[in-house]
Design a protein around this motif. Structure first.
Motif, PDB file in Angstrom:
ATOM      1  N   VAL A  17      38.541  23.375  38.344  1.00 26.43           N
ATOM      2  CA  VAL A  17      39.154  24.193  39.392  1.00 26.43           C
ATOM      3  C   VAL A  17      40.159  25.172  38.801  1.00 26.43           C
ATOM      4  O   VAL A  17      40.194  26.359  39.159  1.00 26.43           O
ATOM      5  N   LEU A  18      41.010  24.661  37.869  1.00 22.89           N
ATOM      6  CA  LEU A  18      41.978  25.552  37.224  1.00 22.89           C
ATOM      7  C   LEU A  18      41.277  26.655  36.437  1.00 22.89           C
ATOM      8  O   LEU A  18      41.719  27.815  36.444  1.00 22.89           O
ATOM      9  N   LEU A  19      40.190  26.302  35.750  1.00 26.13           N
ATOM     10  CA  LEU A  19      39.435  27.295  34.991  1.00 26.13           C
ATOM     11  C   LEU A  19      38.832  28.346  35.914  1.00 26.13           C
ATOM     12  O   LEU A  19      38.868  29.558  35.618  1.00 26.13           O
ATOM     13  N   LEU A  20      38.284  27.905  37.041  1.00 24.51           N
ATOM     14  CA  LEU A  20      37.718  28.849  38.005  1.00 24.51           C
ATOM     15  C   LEU A  20      38.797  29.758  38.581  1.00 24.51           C
ATOM     16  O   LEU A  20      38.586  30.971  38.729  1.00 24.51           O
ATOM     17  N   ILE A  21      39.943  29.185  38.908  1.00 22.19           N
ATOM     18  CA  ILE A  21      41.043  29.999  39.450  1.00 22.19           C
ATOM     19  C   ILE A  21      41.495  31.035  38.417  1.00 22.19           C
ATOM     20  O   ILE A  21      41.718  32.209  38.741  1.00 22.19           O
ATOM     21  N   MET A  22      41.630  30.596  37.165  1.00 29.70           N
ATOM     22  CA  MET A  22      42.087  31.506  36.108  1.00 29.70           C
ATOM     23  C   MET A  22      41.082  32.636  35.887  1.00 29.70           C
ATOM     24  O   MET A  22      41.451  33.827  35.852  1.00 29.70           O
ATOM     25  N   ASN A  23      39.792  32.311  35.754  1.00 29.69           N
ATOM     26  CA  ASN A  23      38.783  33.338  35.504  1.00 29.69           C
ATOM     27  C   ASN A  23      38.600  34.262  36.704  1.00 29.69           C
ATOM     28  O   ASN A  23      38.383  35.467  36.543  1.00 29.69           O
ATOM     29  N   THR A  24      38.690  33.688  37.910  1.00 34.95           N
ATOM     30  CA  THR A  24      38.598  34.535  39.107  1.00 34.95           C
ATOM     31  C   THR A  24      39.772  35.503  39.180  1.00 34.95           C
ATOM     32  O   THR A  24      39.603  36.685  39.534  1.00 34.95           O
ATOM     33  N   SER A  25      40.965  35.004  38.834  1.00 36.43           N
ATOM     34  CA  SER A  25      42.147  35.874  38.828  1.00 36.43           C
ATOM     35  C   SER A  25      41.993  36.983  37.800  1.00 36.43           C
ATOM     36  O   SER A  25      42.320  38.151  38.070  1.00 36.43           O
ATOM     37  N   ILE A  26      41.483  36.636  36.607  1.00 40.00           N
ATOM     38  CA  ILE A  26      41.251  37.661  35.573  1.00 40.00           C
ATOM     39  C   ILE A  26      40.289  38.723  36.082  1.00 40.00           C
ATOM     40  O   ILE A  26      40.505  39.931  35.891  1.00 40.00           O
ATOM     41  N   TYR A  27      39.225  38.280  36.739  1.00 41.45           N
ATOM     42  CA  TYR A  27      38.222  39.234  37.235  1.00 41.45           C
ATOM     43  C   TYR A  27      38.821  40.197  38.251  1.00 41.45           C
ATOM     44  O   TYR A  27      38.667  41.426  38.151  1.00 41.45           O
ATOM     45  N   PHE A  28      39.530  39.674  39.238  1.00 44.56           N
ATOM     46  CA  PHE A  28      40.056  40.531  40.289  1.00 44.56           C
ATOM     47  C   PHE A  28      41.176  41.431  39.777  1.00 44.56           C
ATOM     48  O   PHE A  28      41.266  42.606  40.165  1.00 44.56           O
ATOM     49  N   VAL A  29      42.025  40.891  38.907  1.00 44.45           N
ATOM     50  CA  VAL A  29      43.105  41.724  38.359  1.00 44.45           C
ATOM     51  C   VAL A  29      42.530  42.860  37.517  1.00 44.45           C
ATOM     52  O   VAL A  29      42.930  44.028  37.641  1.00 44.45           O
ATOM     53  N   PHE A  30      41.589  42.537  36.618  1.00 44.87           N
ATOM     54  CA  PHE A  30      40.984  43.567  35.769  1.00 44.87           C
ATOM     55  C   PHE A  30      40.237  44.596  36.625  1.00 44.87           C
ATOM     56  O   PHE A  30      40.329  45.813  36.382  1.00 44.87           O
ATOM     57  N   MET A 149      30.577  47.767  34.103  1.00 44.53           N
ATOM     58  CA  MET A 149      31.466  47.060  33.185  1.00 44.53           C
ATOM     59  C   MET A 149      32.145  45.878  33.881  1.00 44.53           C
ATOM     60  O   MET A 149      32.296  44.801  33.307  1.00 44.53           O
ATOM     61  N   ILE A 150      32.522  46.105  35.151  1.00 39.81           N
ATOM     62  CA  ILE A 150      33.145  45.006  35.913  1.00 39.81           C
ATOM     63  C   ILE A 150      32.137  43.884  36.147  1.00 39.81           C
ATOM     64  O   ILE A 150      32.465  42.691  36.024  1.00 39.81           O
ATOM     65  N   HIS A 151      30.890  44.240  36.452  1.00 35.41           N
ATOM     66  CA  HIS A 151      29.852  43.224  36.644  1.00 35.41           C
ATOM     67  C   HIS A 151      29.578  42.475  35.337  1.00 35.41           C
ATOM     68  O   HIS A 151      29.362  41.260  35.343  1.00 35.41           O
ATOM     69  N   LEU A 152      29.613  43.192  34.213  1.00 39.08           N
ATOM     70  CA  LEU A 152      29.435  42.542  32.919  1.00 39.08           C
ATOM     71  C   LEU A 152      30.564  41.548  32.658  1.00 39.08           C
ATOM     72  O   LEU A 152      30.332  40.451  32.144  1.00 39.08           O
ATOM     73  N   LEU A 153      31.777  41.969  33.021  1.00 36.26           N
ATOM     74  CA  LEU A 153      32.913  41.055  32.877  1.00 36.26           C
ATOM     75  C   LEU A 153      32.707  39.800  33.711  1.00 36.26           C
ATOM     76  O   LEU A 153      32.996  38.673  33.251  1.00 36.26           O
TER      77      LEU A 153
END
Length: 449
Positions: A17-30, A149-153
């Motif tokens: 869950v923490l990993l998903l939250i972190m990666n989701t946050s990275i995606y939306f912020v980027f 590029m965002i989709h690739l990320l």
């Protein structure tokens, strides 16, 4: 669910869950930052075009200025307030934008739009035209490459998440093993103690102070206390056997002697003789029963198929002959079951002896059966047991009436032994009683092994 599996499950779920939250946050912020950057870049480009137009409008035709600043993947236009265009130019790759309906804005506008399924950045800047009217310089630029590029990320983050789950599961498994190992060691030690009957302690190799080490130390301290109490119990049994058995036997022998020869002075010795004799017998029986219970030796049970009715009849006959008490048998039909002959006889003598001590009238013994059990009931019509005392009758040394029990020779250990024997036989006991009406003890014996 075992504690090991719970720890493994909870830690794995938490890490994932923490990993998903972190990666989701990275995606939306980027994604947000890169789109904001595209908006700012396009807005700066429009400002540059506006500056160029204002500086060269008197020398170069506005249409030529617009044509020279067409985006590589987009459109530029000069839009008047009446929605007529004084120049609209598109790149070869985005000619479809020419058909898009335009809107006039009184202020600066920067936004992301979607047209025919493609993403764009749209910027509109109002300027004062040469005739004094207000017109919009509008630029629309494709950000399809940025979206790719965002989709690739997103794909990369998903792959990283899936790959990271494997070490997460492995690490949580290792963590659960590290946490459970001291507990598992403690459980194994308990099982070994239960199997061997010998007290053991945990080997604590970790010198760090922690909850698990503290738990191990507490367990070892508990084992020390149990061993100490067990040794005290053994010492008590040894001392009781040595110190009480011999003098009590002597007291009993002298009481018999006084009973035989003391008739010459009955007024002086009769009461004392009876008291000494009954007390000696009571204390000897108590000592023997106490030794049997305190040793807690395993019962040697030998189950065999016997005629229960015949065994009960023989036991009742022996009891009648010994104590000269009337015992009535009910249910003479023959019943066969599996039990230990000697242990069942001992149970019957305990119940019959209690009925004899606490009643003066007829004792009734009934033999019956249910769907699963054979039943033996022993009923007396004596003093009975108060309801508040019924749950305590199997406690060691517990006696409902201390004075009456002492007078009749009760030690408070008979029903305790009966409960232990019954459990060893796989049977059960029920006691129903009413004060001044009597007591009924029901023994349930299994029909099969």
């Amino acid at each position: 669910m075992k504690l090991r599996n719970k720890i493994n499950l909870y830690t794995s779920v938490l890490f994932i869950v923490l990993l998903l939250i972190m990666n989701t946050s990275i995606y939306f912020v980027f994604s947000h930052l890169i789109k904001e950057n595209e908006l700012e870049r396009t807005h700066a480009e429009v400002e540059r075009v506006v500056t160029d137009i204002r500086g060269a409008v008197d020398r170069i035709a506005p249409r030529e200025l617009l044509r020279a600043n067409v985006p590589v993947d987009g459109m530029i236009q000069l839009l008047k307030e009446d929605l007529t265009s004084d120049g609209k130019f598109t790149s070869p790759t985005e000619e479809k934008l020419g058909a898009r309906v335009s809107s006039f804005y009184t202020g600066e506008v920067s936004k992301l739009i979607t047209y025919e399924g493609s993403p764009y950045v749209f910027v509109s800047v109002p300027i004062v035209w040469i005739d004094g009217s207000v017109v919009n310089i509008q630029v629309t630029t494709s950000i399809a490459a940025t979206n790719e590029m965002i989709h690739l990320l997103a794909i990369i983050l998903i792959v990283v998440t899936v790959i990271a789950i494997v070490p997460t599961l492995i690490s949580s498994r290792i963590l659960s093993n590290l946490i459970i190992q001291p507990i598992r060691t403690m459980i194994n030690t308990m099982k070994e103690i239960q199997k061997s009957g010998q007290f053991q302690q945990l080997k604590l190799e970790d010198t760090n102070e922690g909850e698990l080490v503290e738990m191990g130390k507490t367990f070892n301290h508990m084992m020390e206390l149990l061993q100490t109490n067990y040794e005290k119990q053994e010492q008590f049994v040894s001392n009781a056997s040595h110190e009480l058995r011999t003098p009590l036997t002597i007291i009993e022998n002298y009481a018999d002697l006084l009973k035989r020869r003391g008739l010459e002075r009955p007024d002086l010795f009769e009461e004392s003789i009876d008291a000494i004799h009954s007390e000696a017998i009571r204390m000897r029986e108590m000592t023997e029963q106490l030794l049997s219970i305190a040793k807690q030796e395993p019962w040697n049970i030998q189950l065999e198929q016997i005629n229960i009715t015949q065994l009960v009849q023989e036991t009742v006959t022996t009891f009648q002959t010994t104590y000269q008490r009337e015992v009535e048998m009910e249910g003479n039909h023959q019943t066969v079951g599996y039990t230990d002959i000697q242990k069942l006889k001992q149970l019957l003598f305990i119940f019959l002896d209690n009925a004899r001590k606490y009643s003066d009238g007829k004792i009734t013994v009934r033999i019956g059966q249910t769907d699963k059990d054979l039943t033996i009931q022993i009923q007396d019509r004596g003093v009975g047991i108060p309801n508040e005392d019924l749950p305590k009758v199997f406690d060691r040394f517990y006696r409902v009436d201390q004075a009456r029990s002492r007078k009749q020779g009760g030690s408070g250990l008979g029903l305790t032994m009966a409960k232990d024997i019954t459990d060893a036989l796989g049977a059960r006991i029920e006691i129903n009683s009413k004060e001044k009406q009597g007591t009924t003890v029901t023994l349930f014996l299994p029909k099969d092994k």
